[in-house]
Design a protein around this motif. Structure first.
Motif, PDB file in Angstrom:
ATOM      1  N   LYS A 273     -45.639 -26.393  35.157  1.00 27.73           N
ATOM      2  CA  LYS A 273     -46.206 -25.441  34.199  1.00 27.73           C
ATOM      3  C   LYS A 273     -47.363 -26.098  33.462  1.00 27.73           C
ATOM      4  CE  LYS A 273     -42.927 -26.849  30.593  1.00 27.73           C
ATOM      5  NZ  LYS A 273     -41.805 -26.451  29.727  1.00 27.73           N
TER       6      LYS A 273
ATOM      7  N   GLU B 158     -48.990 -26.489  29.856  1.00 22.68           N
ATOM      8  CA  GLU B 158     -48.610 -26.340  28.457  1.00 22.68           C
ATOM      9  C   GLU B 158     -49.872 -26.195  27.603  1.00 22.68           C
ATOM     10  OE1 GLU B 158     -46.210 -29.654  27.387  1.00 22.68           O
ATOM     11  OE2 GLU B 158     -44.430 -28.933  28.483  1.00 22.68           O
TER      12      GLU B 158
ATOM     13  N   TRP C   1     -39.644 -16.248  29.866  1.00 21.08           N
ATOM     14  CA  TRP C   1     -40.679 -16.126  30.889  1.00 21.08           C
ATOM     15  C   TRP C   1     -40.864 -14.664  31.252  1.00 21.08           C
ATOM     16  CZ3 TRP C   1     -43.914 -19.879  31.972  1.00 21.08           C
ATOM     17  CH2 TRP C   1     -43.517 -21.219  31.801  1.00 21.08           C
TER      18      TRP C   1
ATOM     19  N   ASP D  60     -46.703 -21.487  27.405  1.00 19.99           N
ATOM     20  CA  ASP D  60     -46.801 -22.094  28.732  1.00 19.99           C
ATOM     21  C   ASP D  60     -47.196 -21.032  29.756  1.00 19.99           C
ATOM     22  OD1 ASP D  60     -45.720 -24.441  27.558  1.00 19.99           O
ATOM     23  OD2 ASP D  60     -43.697 -23.629  27.838  1.00 19.99           O
TER      24      ASP D  60
ATOM     25  N   GLY E 269     -46.609 -20.635  33.890  1.00 17.86           N
ATOM     26  CA  GLY E 269     -45.885 -21.215  35.012  1.00 17.86           C
ATOM     27  C   GLY E 269     -46.488 -20.900  36.359  1.00 17.86           C
ATOM     28  N   ARG E 270     -47.467 -19.965  36.399  1.00 20.30           N
ATOM     29  CA  ARG E 270     -48.079 -19.636  37.681  1.00 20.30           C
ATOM     30  C   ARG E 270     -49.223 -18.656  37.438  1.00 20.30           C
ATOM     31  NH1 ARG E 270     -44.146 -16.535  40.751  1.00 20.30           N
ATOM     32  NH2 ARG E 270     -42.866 -18.360  40.268  1.00 20.30           N
TER      33      ARG E 270
ATOM     34  N   ASP F   8     -41.031 -28.463  35.699  1.00 18.04           N
ATOM     35  CA  ASP F   8     -40.048 -27.579  35.072  1.00 18.04           C
ATOM     36  C   ASP F   8     -39.174 -27.021  36.198  1.00 18.04           C
ATOM     37  OD1 ASP F   8     -38.538 -25.626  33.825  1.00 18.04           O
ATOM     38  OD2 ASP F   8     -40.153 -25.009  32.484  1.00 18.04           O
TER      39      ASP F   8
ATOM     40  N   LEU G 120     -38.708 -23.340  37.123  1.00 16.47           N
ATOM     41  CA  LEU G 120     -39.774 -22.600  37.792  1.00 16.47           C
ATOM     42  C   LEU G 120     -39.782 -22.814  39.294  1.00 16.47           C
ATOM     43  CD1 LEU G 120     -42.679 -23.240  35.252  1.00 16.47           C
ATOM     44  CD2 LEU G 120     -41.247 -21.201  35.473  1.00 16.47           C
TER      45      LEU G 120
END
Length: 1119
Positions: free
Chosen positions: A92, A94, A174, A239, A241-242, A286, A289
């Motif tokens: 991820k 940050e 998320w 954050d 994540g993608r 992470d 994820l």
């Protein structure tokens, strides 16, 4: 398909849908070929154009492909850690520091786009103004494309314009947010966690400006030196994540089942992102994820590192590449498809990982395995790992329809079972023929057809038979996806995205957010058509009835709203789970108002009309107080009838609580019309009958209304038909008038059904000749002779007592009959013979009472009449034999001298069994409908149906009057017998009176009471303040009459007990053994009094010895 045995490299490509099974039973690979599949790399600017994703695998070329010695130019690149996968999966970014910014690599160019999709996975740590991503045109300061938000909105940005959604993202969770746009349909859509939340029109023919700059987490601008600089404000505190981006508008189904699928334009890959400037913001691992996936597409460039110039190879490029991949990959990675364009070594390889594994692990593993050189004959091959792409993919599967005919040789006791265990599992097998679907991965149609054919044409053998395929037809089908569906449910408003066949759509519940809802797109095995199954929303919380105010009713969702109301009512009332809940007055108003909205805005089709009336019926049947909405419901049903649209001239709707009939009549041909309910009882659907004539009295109906021809003048005469509607209400709750319910004269209760007729836009009055004829039946049950209603609680308790008592009596009456029929000594006298006939009649009465409800539940008119007739007959027979018992006692104890009746028992049997038969026959001859289902529809809808005498006249004449007459005679005999017994006691010498004389008298009185059925007289006194107490006594004593007969005339009778002792102990008493072994008693002249007291000889007070012979001789005559 269970257990299909195929080669290892091919097994994972085949699956069978067994008659709508929810998933292929073998591993089915999921693969998608991204449209606009471009290839770019920072170090490569000029490439041989890669093949399209639709390129099929090439068969071996007819002439040898000569690979001459030589080496392709390999692009050099510094890579400090070339053994590490460039994938960012499982990491991820940050954005907690203000200086942190991720920027798209300058060499990854976004082209001019007419459609696109962009998805970001983000988590907010703090709720402030935020930016997920921002794409600016070259040199631009405002975002051309982006996603941002604040404390209460999520905002989509396109071409500098903004569209806000009045929602916010939950902190520290998320969320997947996707934005799609297409210039073709001019739609901008926003999806949050797979659910479409925004759908707006964008009236613009613009393209997305190419070669712009893209940043994550912060807005930005490009300064005068061409440097991307973060802008102040709206920086993400959280954050990401993608982030993935496609050069096409992805379907809602794709985004819902996105899984681990990579973008074809921007990927979650270190080669696409810069995060070292202006400060170091590296990705952080992470594990939450990590994404497990099974289908991957490998793009790679291969070159020849060494070759013997004198050698050539006959192998195709595909076969060489496949051999390479299968040689270096581990066993859990199988090669599905290899595509190599003509005379080039740019390859696309589709592989399957089983079991599925983390994307980052698979990418690193494949990269490592392809890094080493590979030798093939005289060739040494290498791949350029810097240009290697390994992407998880997804695509709909291939489907085939298979028709199969089998031939058997040998014998088998269970051939279908053998077929089901042969090679493949079939569904809906019909001995030798089967049709089913095969579902497989989308690699190659021809290859899959060959694979299926090979699997199904193999002969099966066991010890007793062999099975061989004779006819096999395989057809490739292309079923459509299940369409988008907006569904109003009791769990809220859910948008189900378009979904591939045999796939399950998954959505988060609205409440609670941690719950999950499922819906399956089913492929029908017979029609090859797809359809949505009902959603599984058991993990979701339903809304409350008060929330219906928030539901907007439209013509498009009217049916769904009615179904939602029905489901909510069922939940609140506990329908289906034995519940007896009720709705509050406010909930009732909400429901009726929402149903009225449905009628107002929609076309009331026959289907919708049926749904609406069923909802009203459920409300009427429930225990809910209808007073607050009575007028609203009556008005609603009237409007439903007026607005209903149907194809024929008439349409009927019947529900357990009400019925509605609508007829469009032609005024010129009107000769009157009659509406009636021909049959109805509790829990039954009314049987509607309509006659196009005036019939003021129709026999066998429970409610009738007839409109005379005189109303023809009220019909509209303009060439159009006029609608007449009839309404029937089996429940009286809508018509309770509080002003007359309690008055000076006591309680008043509506005691009939309600029926009405109306003519559209007309008022009927002042009919001079024929008038409207209405006939209504009484709805109260014959609970007792007084016909007064009984409360629900008392009715249920009395029913339980009656069933329990009749069951006990049936058992002991059976024991009594077996006892007297088994031992000839016991049945020699007249009283015993009479007792046998009485016991048989009472046993039939009890058994018919016990099975009556069960027989009535079949809803058969003829069966109900037969049941009621037999019950009536057995009741009359039982009372007739009680009367004959009293008559015999009178002859024996009162007329003790010179009484002789020839053919005594034959005449008793003729009266006891023939008399009731004559009465039942007369009832049937006068009115066959006198018998029927007699339970009320309006008083207690929970009551069970019961077949009994329906006609009041026949009930009072053939039941009440006849029983009363017999009981009066029996009471008279009872009094005379007790007086006679008392006289006999007083004539005895004082010393001969037993010490237990009073107890003997009491036993004698009790025995006679139950033998003569005197307890039935209680029914005629069950009125007034003590009515319920008497009814309970009536049920207890009369339902247990058979038990008391067994007690006094079997268990307490000495000679009966002695017979059973002899039977069980196998003793041969000389006197009793002769009576058991003899063919019968000696036939002799008999006087009535000589054996008149056999049934009472346990009572010493009335025992008669040989003194009876003192009456003198009688005429010799045999029976």
């Amino acid at each position: 398909m269970d257990g299909a045995h195929l080669p290892r490299k091919a097994v994972s490509t085949l699956g069978v849908v067994n008659g709508g099974a929810h998933r292929p039973l073998l591993a089915v690979q999921q693969n998608a070929l991204g449209a606009a599949d471009t290839w770019s790399h920072p170090s490569v600017h000029t490439e041989v154009p890669p093949p399209t994703d639709n390129t099929e695998p090439r068969a071996p070329i007819s002439k040898p492909t000569v690979l001459t010695a030589g080496v392709f130019n390999q692009t050099k690149r510094n890579d400090t850690d070339c053994h590490k996968s460039p994938s960012l999966w499982g990491t991820k970014a940050e954005f907690m520091a203000k200086s942190c910014m991720w920027q798209l690599d300058a060499e990854v160019v976004v082209p001019a786009l007419e459609e696109l999709s962009a998805c970001v996975l983000l988590r907010l740590a703090l709720k402030t103004e935020w930016t997920a991503f921002a794409y600016n045109a070259p040199g631009g300061f405002a975002a051309e494309l982006g996603l941002e938000g604040d404390l209460s909105h999520i905002t989509a940005v396109l071409f500098g314009s903004k569209w806000s959604l009045n929602e916010t993202l939950t902190s520290n969770h998320w969320h997947s947010v996707c934005l799609t746009w297409s210039n073709l349909n001019q739609k901008l859509r926003l999806y949050v966690d797979g659910t479409r939340r925004l759908d707006v029109n964008v009236n613009s023919s613009r393209r997305l400006v190419p070669s712009g700059t893209l940043t994550l987490g912060v807005p930005h601008f490009v300064d005068e030196n061409g440097v991307v600089t973060r802008a102040d404000g709206k920086s993400l505190m959280g954050d990401i994540g993608r982030f993935t981006m496609w050069a096409r508008e992805r379907r809602a189904e794709d985004l819902t089942h996105l899984g681990c699928v990579e973008g074809d334009l921007v990927r979650w890959d270190t080669r696409h992102w810069k995060y070292l400037s202006p400060s170091s913001c590296p990705p952080h691992a992470d594990q939450t994820l990590s994404c497990d996936w099974s289908s991957y597409k490998i793009k790679m460039w291969t070159y020849v590192a060494h070759s013997n110039t004198s050698d050539t190879t006959n192998s195709s490029l595909e076969s060489i590449t496949r051999h390479w991949m299968e040689s270096v990959f581990s066993q859990n990675i199988s090669v599905q498809k290899v595509s190599v364009p003509s005379l080039s070594f740019f390859s696309k390889v589709y592989v399957s990982v089983s079991p599925k594994n983390r994307v980052e692990w698979v990418q690193a593993h494949i990269t490592e395995r392809l890094r080493a050189k590979f030798s093939y004959h005289t060739l040494t091959l290498m791949t350029d790992v810097h240009r290697l792409s390994i992407q998880p993919v997804d695509t709909p599967d291939l489907f085939f329809r298979v028709n199969l005919t089998l031939a058997f040789n040998g014998s088998s006791t269970n051939a279908p079972y053998v077929i089901e265990n042969w090679s493949l599992t079939y569904n809906a097998i019909d001995r030798y023929y089967s049709t089913f679907h095969v579902q497989g991965n989308p690699w190659n149609i021809t290859e899959l057809e060959i694979l299926i054919t090979d699997s199904l044409t193999k002969e099966y053998r066991n010890d007793t038979l062999s099975i061989q395929t004779r006819l096999l037809a395989i057809q490739h089908i292309a079923p459509k996806s299940c369409p988008e569906d907006l569904l109003e449910t009791i769990y809220g408003r859910y948008y189900w995205a378009e979904t591939f066949p045999q796939r399950e759509q998954v959505m988060r519940c609205q409440k609670p957010i941690s719950g999950t809802a499922y819906r399956f797109c089913k492929l029908d095995n017979n029609t090859d058509m797809t359809s949505w199954e009902d959603p599984d929303m058991t993990a979701c919380n339903h809304i409350m009835i008060s929330d219906l105010d928030k539901v907007n009713v439209t013509a498009g969702n009217a049916v769904e709203v009615v179904k939602m109301i029905q489901d909510l009512i069922n939940v609140e009332l506990g329908t289906g789970s034995g519940g007896d809940g009720e709705l509050s007055a406010s909930d009732m108003v909400t429901v009726v108002e929402k149903l009225s909205d449905v009628v107002d805005v929609s076309v009331v089709t026959d289907f919708l009309c049926d749904k609406l009336l069923n909802v009203i019926s459920v409300l009427l049947i429930s225990k809910t107080d209808m007073n607050s909405v009575a007028n609203m419901v009556l008005n609603l049903t009237e409007r439903i009838g007026d607005k209903a649209v149907f194809s024929n001239d008439s349409f009927n709707v019947a529900t357990p609580a009400l019925a509605l009939s609508m007829i469009n009549v032609q005024p010129d041909n009107f000769e009157g019309i009659t509406f009636c309910i021909s049959s109805f009882s509790a829990d039954m659907i009314p049987e509607i009958m309509v006659n196009q004539s005036f019939d003021d009295a129709i026999p066998g109906t429970v409610a009738t209304i007839a409109l005379p021809p005189a109303i023809q003048n009220l019909l509209v005469v303009d060439g159009n038909k006029t609608r007449i509607q009839f309404q029937f209400y089996a429940i009286q709750d809508l018509f309770n008038d509080k002003d007359i319910s309690v008055g000076a004269e006591g309680n008043w209760t509506l005691n009939s059904y309600v029926i009405s007729a109306s003519i559209n836009n007309s008022t009927v009055s002042n009919l001079q000749e024929q008038r409207v004829a209405v006939t209504l039946g009484n709805t109260r049950a014959k609970q007792d002779v007084s016909r007064a209603p009984i409360s629900d609680t008392d009715s249920e308790i009395l029913t339980v007592i009656s069933y329990l008592g009749c069951g006990i009596s049936s058992i002991f009456l059976g024991i009594t009959l077996v006892t007297y029929l088994a031992f000839g000594k016991l049945r020699r006298d007249y009283p015993s013979k009479i007792l046998i006939n009485l016991s048989a009649a009472l046993l039939a009465l009890n058994l018919l009472y016990l099975v009556n409800t069960w027989l009535s539940s079949f809803r058969s008119y003829s069966l109900c009449i037969l049941t009621a007739m037999l019950l009536h007959y057995s009741l009359l027979a039982a009372f007739t034999w009680m009367g004959l018992e009293a008559l015999h006692m009178y002859f024996a104890l009162v007329k003790v001298f010179n009484v002789y009746v020839p053919s005594y028992m034959l005449k008793f049997c003729a009266v006891g069994w023939g008399g009731p038969l004559v009465i039942v026959g007369l009832v049937l001859a006068t009115d066959v409908d006198a018998y029927g289902n007699n339970m009320p529809a309006g008083e207690d809808q929970t009551s069970e149906p019961f077949c009994w005498v329906q006609s009041d006249v026949h009930f009072y004449v053939t039941v009440v009057a006849l029983i009363l007459l017999i009981l009066l005679c029996n009471i008279s005999v009872f009094v005379v017998v007790l007086i006679q017994i008392r006289r006999m006691q007083t004539n005895k010498p004082p010393g001969k009176l037993g010490s237990g004389s009073s107890m003997q008298d009491l036993r004698a009185a009790a025995s006679l009471t139950f033998l003569l059925g005197l307890t039935w007289i209680i029914a005629f006194f069950s009125f007034g303040p003590g009515r319920m107490v008497l009814l309970y006594l009536f049920c207890v004593f009369n339902s247990l009459q058979g038990f008391f007969i067994f007690l006094f005339h079997c268990l307490m009778k000495e000679n009966v007990r002695k017979q059973w002792r002899i039977y069980f102990k196998h003793k041969d008493s000389s006197d009793w053994s002769r009576s058991l072994t003899a063919s019968g008693p000696p036939k002799q002249k008999q006087e009535v009094h000589s054996q008149s007291l056999g049934s009472l000889d346990t009572l010493s007070i009335i025992k008669v010895s040989g003194s009876s012979s003192e009456s003198g001789p009688v005429r010799p005559q045999r029976e």
